[in-house]
Design a protein around this motif. Structure first.
Motif, PDB file in Angstrom:
ATOM      1  N   UNK A   1       0.918  -1.101   0.125  1.00  0.00           N
ATOM      2  CA  UNK A   1      -0.082  -0.051  -0.124  1.00  0.00           C
ATOM      3  C   UNK A   1       0.878   1.445   0.189  1.00  0.00           C
ATOM      4  N   UNK A   2       0.412   2.321   0.003  1.00  0.00           N
ATOM      5  CA  UNK A   2       0.954   3.522  -0.126  1.00  0.00           C
ATOM      6  C   UNK A   2       1.277   4.148   1.338  1.00  0.00           C
ATOM      7  N   UNK A   3       2.424   4.632   1.607  1.00  0.00           N
ATOM      8  CA  UNK A   3       2.732   5.264   2.949  1.00  0.00           C
ATOM      9  C   UNK A   3       3.225   6.524   2.662  1.00  0.00           C
ATOM     10  N   UNK A   4       2.726   7.412   3.233  1.00  0.00           N
ATOM     11  CA  UNK A   4       3.301   8.951   3.275  1.00  0.00           C
ATOM     12  C   UNK A   4       4.151   9.153   4.570  1.00  0.00           C
ATOM     13  N   UNK A   5       5.269  10.005   4.088  1.00  0.00           N
ATOM     14  CA  UNK A   5       6.213  10.224   5.075  1.00  0.00           C
ATOM     15  C   UNK A   5       6.361  11.866   5.112  1.00  0.00           C
ATOM     16  N   UNK A   6       6.670  12.290   6.302  1.00  0.00           N
ATOM     17  CA  UNK A   6       7.020  13.778   6.576  1.00  0.00           C
ATOM     18  C   UNK A   6       7.765  13.939   7.970  1.00  0.00           C
ATOM     19  N   UNK A   7       8.320  15.055   8.025  1.00  0.00           N
ATOM     20  CA  UNK A   7       9.139  15.345   9.059  1.00  0.00           C
ATOM     21  C   UNK A   7       9.050  16.867   9.658  1.00  0.00           C
ATOM     22  N   UNK A   8      10.046  17.473  10.491  1.00  0.00           N
ATOM     23  CA  UNK A   8       9.931  18.841  10.950  1.00  0.00           C
ATOM     24  C   UNK A   8      10.627  19.291   9.665  1.00  0.00           C
ATOM     25  N   UNK A   9      10.846  20.653  10.271  1.00  0.00           N
ATOM     26  CA  UNK A   9      11.296  21.814   9.251  1.00  0.00           C
ATOM     27  C   UNK A   9      12.890  21.359   8.872  1.00  0.00           C
ATOM     28  N   UNK A  10      13.732  20.772   9.668  1.00  0.00           N
ATOM     29  CA  UNK A  10      15.054  20.333   9.377  1.00  0.00           C
ATOM     30  C   UNK A  10      15.035  19.150   8.348  1.00  0.00           C
ATOM     31  N   UNK A  11      13.991  18.179   8.879  1.00  0.00           N
ATOM     32  CA  UNK A  11      14.199  17.042   7.939  1.00  0.00           C
ATOM     33  C   UNK A  11      13.431  17.109   6.640  1.00  0.00           C
ATOM     34  N   UNK A  12      12.770  18.458   6.553  1.00  0.00           N
ATOM     35  CA  UNK A  12      12.347  18.623   5.262  1.00  0.00           C
ATOM     36  C   UNK A  12      13.137  18.950   4.077  1.00  0.00           C
ATOM     37  N   UNK A  13      14.279  19.446   4.849  1.00  0.00           N
ATOM     38  CA  UNK A  13      15.504  20.054   4.031  1.00  0.00           C
ATOM     39  C   UNK A  13      16.452  18.673   3.648  1.00  0.00           C
ATOM     40  N   UNK A  14      16.258  17.597   4.247  1.00  0.00           N
ATOM     41  CA  UNK A  14      17.395  16.846   3.864  1.00  0.00           C
ATOM     42  C   UNK A  14      17.155  16.135   2.719  1.00  0.00           C
TER      43      UNK A  14
ATOM     44  N   UNK B   1       8.317  11.796  -6.819  1.00  0.00           N
ATOM     45  CA  UNK B   1       9.263  12.107  -7.540  1.00  0.00           C
ATOM     46  C   UNK B   1       9.915  13.669  -6.720  1.00  0.00           C
ATOM     47  N   UNK B   2       9.550  13.876  -5.568  1.00  0.00           N
ATOM     48  CA  UNK B   2      10.095  15.126  -4.746  1.00  0.00           C
ATOM     49  C   UNK B   2      11.395  14.535  -4.345  1.00  0.00           C
ATOM     50  N   UNK B   3      12.116  15.619  -4.069  1.00  0.00           N
ATOM     51  CA  UNK B   3      13.577  15.534  -3.391  1.00  0.00           C
ATOM     52  C   UNK B   3      13.822  15.392  -2.098  1.00  0.00           C
ATOM     53  N   UNK B   4      12.673  15.919  -1.492  1.00  0.00           N
ATOM     54  CA  UNK B   4      12.480  16.028   0.094  1.00  0.00           C
ATOM     55  C   UNK B   4      11.269  15.572   0.698  1.00  0.00           C
ATOM     56  N   UNK B   5      11.207  15.475   2.057  1.00  0.00           N
ATOM     57  CA  UNK B   5       9.806  15.216   2.704  1.00  0.00           C
ATOM     58  C   UNK B   5       8.932  16.461   2.431  1.00  0.00           C
ATOM     59  N   UNK B   6       7.613  16.189   2.369  1.00  0.00           N
ATOM     60  CA  UNK B   6       7.155  14.997   2.246  1.00  0.00           C
ATOM     61  C   UNK B   6       6.942  14.406   1.093  1.00  0.00           C
ATOM     62  N   UNK B   7       6.778  13.024   1.094  1.00  0.00           N
ATOM     63  CA  UNK B   7       6.951  12.128   0.032  1.00  0.00           C
ATOM     64  C   UNK B   7       6.182  10.922   0.268  1.00  0.00           C
TER      65      UNK B   7
END
Ligand code: S3P
Length: 434
Positions: free
Chosen positions: A110-123, A141-147
């Motif tokens: 199934x599909x899993x959605x990931x995200x994180x805080x402001x710092x993680x979103x830049x990694x 196809x995004x470079x960073x979270x969310x994905x």
């Protein structure tokens, strides 16, 4: 909430201290046991924000945790029976959670959605999304979270190739996916990144062969839950190693510290700077080498840190830079561009911290040159990065007493990996008064 903490310069640090459980091994003890069908007990698990991120994501897939004062029991239906997460998998500040769990998600139908805080979103996340796509996962196809990652079409191919960066997070992500692929995988590492995933999964019955820089994974083996006794975190111990090594008269004993050879770069570097560090009572705990670490204060000299040593001392570079700031002679750090994509850009933030305290730092794209001087108290920013906050505290201890205390902004960042850091600092400082 953001809390500032003021640290006054200090004399020698003395005493015995148990450092918290290893963060990398704690994440893996939770994740690997979640993949197996059954129950396992984890003792010494690091209780910190990052590990809580991993637990809350796994809970969403149907894994249960029972927490008591001295252990966490993991109860899992096994990866084959995970349910689709009811909401976004929020990994907070944790790169290890998001990258390792991405590999697990690729093996879920199934599909899993990931995200994180402001710092993680830049990694950078292409480093995990691309290999997973090459194995057949459907990925954002995004470079960073969310994905998002969708494994519902299955993983028809194994991974076969060399990783672009020496990263245990990327390697572990691919290993977790490889366990669920339809073909074997062969992963080549460009440098000796930490191997806790390979050790733990092998002990649980996975078919993983390691030969030098190559890791071969045969999919399909069933995993047996494994109790884990988590060793003390060498990355946490590193702050006290540096603090003691650079102050005459200090003596600190830290029992049960993990000394996996892929993590001991900090000890090798400090010894090359002249630090007095002794390892005794060497033994093996849950498949990981551990020892009691004794550090005595003395004088340090400058050094060069580069090549594979960077991989083996990656998270310790900010605090090693503090040691360099009070050593005799300059220190050069090279081949460390990965530091730019950690919880903060640690080349920029470490330089800013030392510069604010009066030490000259020249920055390069892949490192820095530190010219030692007198550390002076003042205002420094942790940039919300836990390791920066703790490195700044170590620098504050060695500041010129005339210059007064150092105020560390956003000091609560230590919650990420070492919530008891300020209490432990107090203990080591005040032991003489007891
Ligand atoms: C970690 C690997 C390292 C390290 C991080 C923890 C792990 O990151 O910096 O703190 O537990 O696998 P990379 O693998 O991305 O270099």
């Amino acid at each position: 909430m953001s809390i500032d903490i003021s640290i006054a310069p200090s004399g020698p640090l003395r005493g015995e201290l148990s450092v918290p459980g290893d963060k990398s091994i704690s994440h893996r003890a939770l994740i690997c046991n979640a993949l197996a069908d059954g129950e396992a007990q984890i003792t010494g698990l690091l209780d910190s924000a990052d590990c809580r991120s991993t637990m809350s994501c796994l809970r969403q897939w149907g894994v249960e945790f029972e927490e008591t004062s001295d252990r966490v029991v993991v109860r899992s239906p096994g990866q084959g029976r995970f349910r689709s997460a009811p909401s976004v998998l929020d990994c907070g500040n944790s790169g290890t959670s998001i990258r390792l769990l991405s590999g697990v998600a690729a093996g879920l139908p199934f599909r899993s959605q990931f995200d994180g805080d402001e710092s993680l979103q830049q990694r950078p996340m292409r480093r995990v999304l691309e290999p997973l796509a090459s194995m057949g996962a459907n990925v954002d196809n995004s470079e960073t979270a969310p994905f998002w990652i969708d494994g519902s079409a299955g993983l028809s191919r194994g991974f076969d190739g060399e990783l672009a960066v020496a990263s245990a997070q990327v390697k572990s992500c691919i290993v977790f996916a490889a366990l669920r692929a339809e073909q074997p995988s062969r992963i080549v590492e460009p440098g000796p990144s930490r191997d806790h995933t390979e050790r733990m999964l092998s002990a649980m019955g996975a078919s993983i062969d390691v030969g030098g820089a190559m890791i071969a994974v045969q999919p399909g083996a069933s995993l047996t839950p494994q109790d884990v006794d988590v060793p003390g975190d060498i990355s946490a111990a590193a702050f006290w190693m540096v603090a003691a090594a650079m102050t005459q008269g200090s003596e600190i004993v830290m029992p049960n510290v993990g000394v996996n050879p892929r993590r001991t770069g900090v000890i090798d570097v400090l010894q090359s700077m002249g630090a007095q560090i002794e390892l005794s009572n060497r033994r093996v705990m849950s498949g990981e080498p551990v020892a009691d670490v004794i550090v005595r204060g003395g004088r340090l000299r400058g050094t060069t840190i580069d090549g594979d040593m960077i991989v083996r001392a990656l998270d310790e570079i900010p605090v090693l830079a503090v040691a360099a700031a009070v050593a005799e002679g300059a220190t050069e750090i090279r081949d460390a561009a990965e530091l730019r994509v950690k919880e903060s850009d640690r080349i920029t933030t470490t330089s800013a911290m030392l510069t604010a305290m009066g030490v000259d730092v020249e920055q390069w794209s892949d490192g820095m040159r530190i010219v030692p001087g007198t550390l002076r108290g003042g205002e420094v920013d942790s940039f919300g990065d836990h390791r920066l906050a703790m490195a700044a505290a170590v620098a504050a201890l060695s500041a010129d007493p005339e210059s007064g205390p150092t105020t560390i902004q956003r000091a609560s960042a230590v919650e990420i990996s070492y919530p008891a850091f300020w209490r432990d600092l107090d203990r080591l400082r005040h032991v003489d008064a007891v």
